[in-house]
Design a protein around this motif. Structure first.
Motif, mmCIF file in Angstrom:
data_model
loop_
_atom_site.group_PDB
_atom_site.id
_atom_site.type_symbol
_atom_site.label_atom_id
_atom_site.label_comp_id
_atom_site.label_asym_id
_atom_site.label_seq_id
_atom_site.Cartn_x
_atom_site.Cartn_y
_atom_site.Cartn_z
ATOM 1 N N UNK A 92 19.601 56.258 58.240
ATOM 2 C CA UNK A 92 20.884 55.563 59.067
ATOM 3 C C UNK A 92 20.255 54.563 60.188
ATOM 4 N N UNK A 93 18.956 55.016 60.535
ATOM 5 C CA UNK A 93 18.423 53.705 61.354
ATOM 6 C C UNK A 93 17.744 52.328 60.762
ATOM 7 N N UNK A 94 17.555 53.023 59.515
ATOM 8 C CA UNK A 94 16.294 51.924 58.574
ATOM 9 C C UNK A 94 17.769 50.754 58.514
ATOM 10 N N UNK A 95 18.703 50.932 58.511
ATOM 11 C CA UNK A 95 19.669 50.085 57.808
ATOM 12 C C UNK A 95 20.516 50.778 58.617
ATOM 13 N N UNK A 96 21.017 50.063 60.124
ATOM 14 C CA UNK A 96 22.241 50.873 60.366
ATOM 15 C C UNK A 96 24.194 50.111 59.668
ATOM 16 N N UNK A 97 25.066 50.963 60.361
ATOM 17 C CA UNK A 97 26.175 49.920 60.141
ATOM 18 C C UNK A 97 26.212 48.874 60.345
ATOM 19 N N UNK A 98 26.970 47.901 59.877
ATOM 20 C CA UNK A 98 27.229 46.864 61.016
ATOM 21 C C UNK A 98 28.501 46.307 61.019
ATOM 22 N N UNK A 99 28.844 45.541 61.919
ATOM 23 C CA UNK A 99 30.489 44.929 62.280
ATOM 24 C C UNK A 99 30.062 43.416 61.864
ATOM 25 N N UNK A 100 31.366 42.599 61.275
ATOM 26 C CA UNK A 100 31.386 40.710 61.786
ATOM 27 C C UNK A 100 32.854 40.336 61.452
ATOM 28 N N UNK A 101 33.242 39.928 62.221
ATOM 29 C CA UNK A 101 34.382 39.663 62.267
ATOM 30 C C UNK A 101 34.414 38.125 62.760
ATOM 31 N N UNK A 102 35.903 37.652 62.141
ATOM 32 C CA UNK A 102 35.777 36.041 62.211
ATOM 33 C C UNK A 102 37.661 35.869 62.612
ATOM 34 N N UNK A 103 37.475 34.777 63.242
ATOM 35 C CA UNK A 103 39.040 34.039 63.682
ATOM 36 C C UNK A 103 38.774 33.205 64.475
ATOM 37 N N UNK A 104 40.262 33.430 65.359
ATOM 38 C CA UNK A 104 40.203 31.765 66.571
ATOM 39 C C UNK A 104 40.856 32.180 67.484
ATOM 40 N N UNK A 105 40.940 31.394 68.507
ATOM 41 C CA UNK A 105 42.837 31.713 69.628
ATOM 42 C C UNK A 105 43.625 31.354 69.293
ATOM 43 N N UNK A 106 44.647 31.713 70.086
ATOM 44 C CA UNK A 106 45.829 30.650 70.021
ATOM 45 C C UNK A 106 45.693 29.212 70.068
ATOM 46 N N UNK A 107 44.240 28.902 71.148
ATOM 47 C CA UNK A 107 44.049 27.300 71.576
ATOM 48 C C UNK A 107 43.430 26.996 70.061
ATOM 49 N N UNK A 166 37.489 28.562 68.074
ATOM 50 C CA UNK A 166 37.101 29.710 67.178
ATOM 51 C C UNK A 166 36.173 31.055 68.016
ATOM 52 N N UNK A 167 36.602 32.259 67.823
ATOM 53 C CA UNK A 167 36.060 33.643 67.956
ATOM 54 C C UNK A 167 35.321 34.469 66.702
ATOM 55 N N UNK A 168 34.578 35.243 66.949
ATOM 56 C CA UNK A 168 34.059 36.057 66.096
ATOM 57 C C UNK A 168 33.027 36.221 66.417
ATOM 58 N N UNK A 169 31.775 37.488 65.399
ATOM 59 C CA UNK A 169 30.244 37.809 66.411
ATOM 60 C C UNK A 169 30.069 38.974 65.335
ATOM 61 N N UNK A 170 28.960 39.840 65.609
ATOM 62 C CA UNK A 170 28.874 40.625 64.756
ATOM 63 C C UNK A 170 28.734 42.314 65.381
ATOM 64 N N UNK A 171 28.506 43.098 65.604
ATOM 65 C CA UNK A 171 28.554 44.877 65.968
ATOM 66 C C UNK A 171 27.051 45.358 64.765
ATOM 67 N N UNK A 172 26.538 45.817 65.412
ATOM 68 C CA UNK A 172 25.453 47.152 65.213
ATOM 69 C C UNK A 172 25.054 48.427 65.691
ATOM 70 N N UNK A 173 24.998 49.455 65.132
ATOM 71 C CA UNK A 173 25.445 50.450 66.218
ATOM 72 C C UNK A 173 24.274 51.082 65.699
ATOM 73 N N UNK A 174 23.279 51.275 66.645
ATOM 74 C CA UNK A 174 21.728 51.705 66.979
ATOM 75 C C UNK A 174 21.797 53.369 67.815
ATOM 76 N N UNK A 175 21.358 53.746 67.398
ATOM 77 C CA UNK A 175 20.885 55.574 67.830
ATOM 78 C C UNK A 175 21.132 55.589 69.122
ATOM 79 N N UNK A 176 21.457 55.983 69.263
ATOM 80 C CA UNK A 176 22.292 56.698 71.250
ATOM 81 C C UNK A 176 21.671 57.664 70.798
#
Length: 135
Positions: free
Chosen positions: A74-89, A92-102
């Motif tokens: 799990x430390x070598x290949x941590x779970x990640x989350x990628x999203x994309x979207x846009x605001x009402x205006x 573009x929004x979006x980003x990526x989250x990567x879970x690191x050891x805590x």
């Protein structure tokens, strides 16, 4: 206590505890992680109930190794989350989250190493009893 955490304070984030993804109320517990807890408790209780044996020692070492290798994977290949979207205006929004050891990750490493050491000590103890005591 988080094992893996992306550190996100707003929006989407990844937080994994020893029972599953947090918050537990929305996604529930992970049956695989609960099974690991049950297995650890059973392994811890067996020597008190039936005494040490080669089987217990081998099982403790094996379970400790499996947990340790799982944590390393799990430390070598941590779970990640990628999203994309846009605001009402339309921005573009979006980003990526990567879970690191805590901090909980370190505690699990220590616990799995303790289980491995307990299995090794149990194995040595059984060998000494078979050979007629300590030397």
């Amino acid at each position: 206590m988080p094992i893996l955490d992306s550190g996100a304070t707003e929006g989407l984030g990844i937080t994994i505890t020893s029972l599953g993804e947090a918050p537990l109320g929305t996604r529930g517990t992970d049956p695989g992680l609960v099974a690991i807890w049950i297995l650890i408790v059973i392994i811890a209780l067996l020597p008190w109930l039936f005494g040490y044996s080669h089987w217990w020692s081998a099982a403790a070492i094996l379970i400790g190794d499996v947990i340790l290798f799982g944590l390393v994977a799990v430390a070598i290949t941590p779970p990640s989350l990628i999203w994309d979207g846009q605001t009402a205006e339309g921005v573009p929004t979006g980003g990526m989250e990567i879970a690191r050891p805590d901090f909980g990750f370190v505690l699990w490493i220590i616990g799995s190493l303790a289980l491995i050491v307990a299995g090794i000590c149990g194995w040595i103890g059984v060998q000494r009893l078979k050979s007629g005591g300590s030397k």
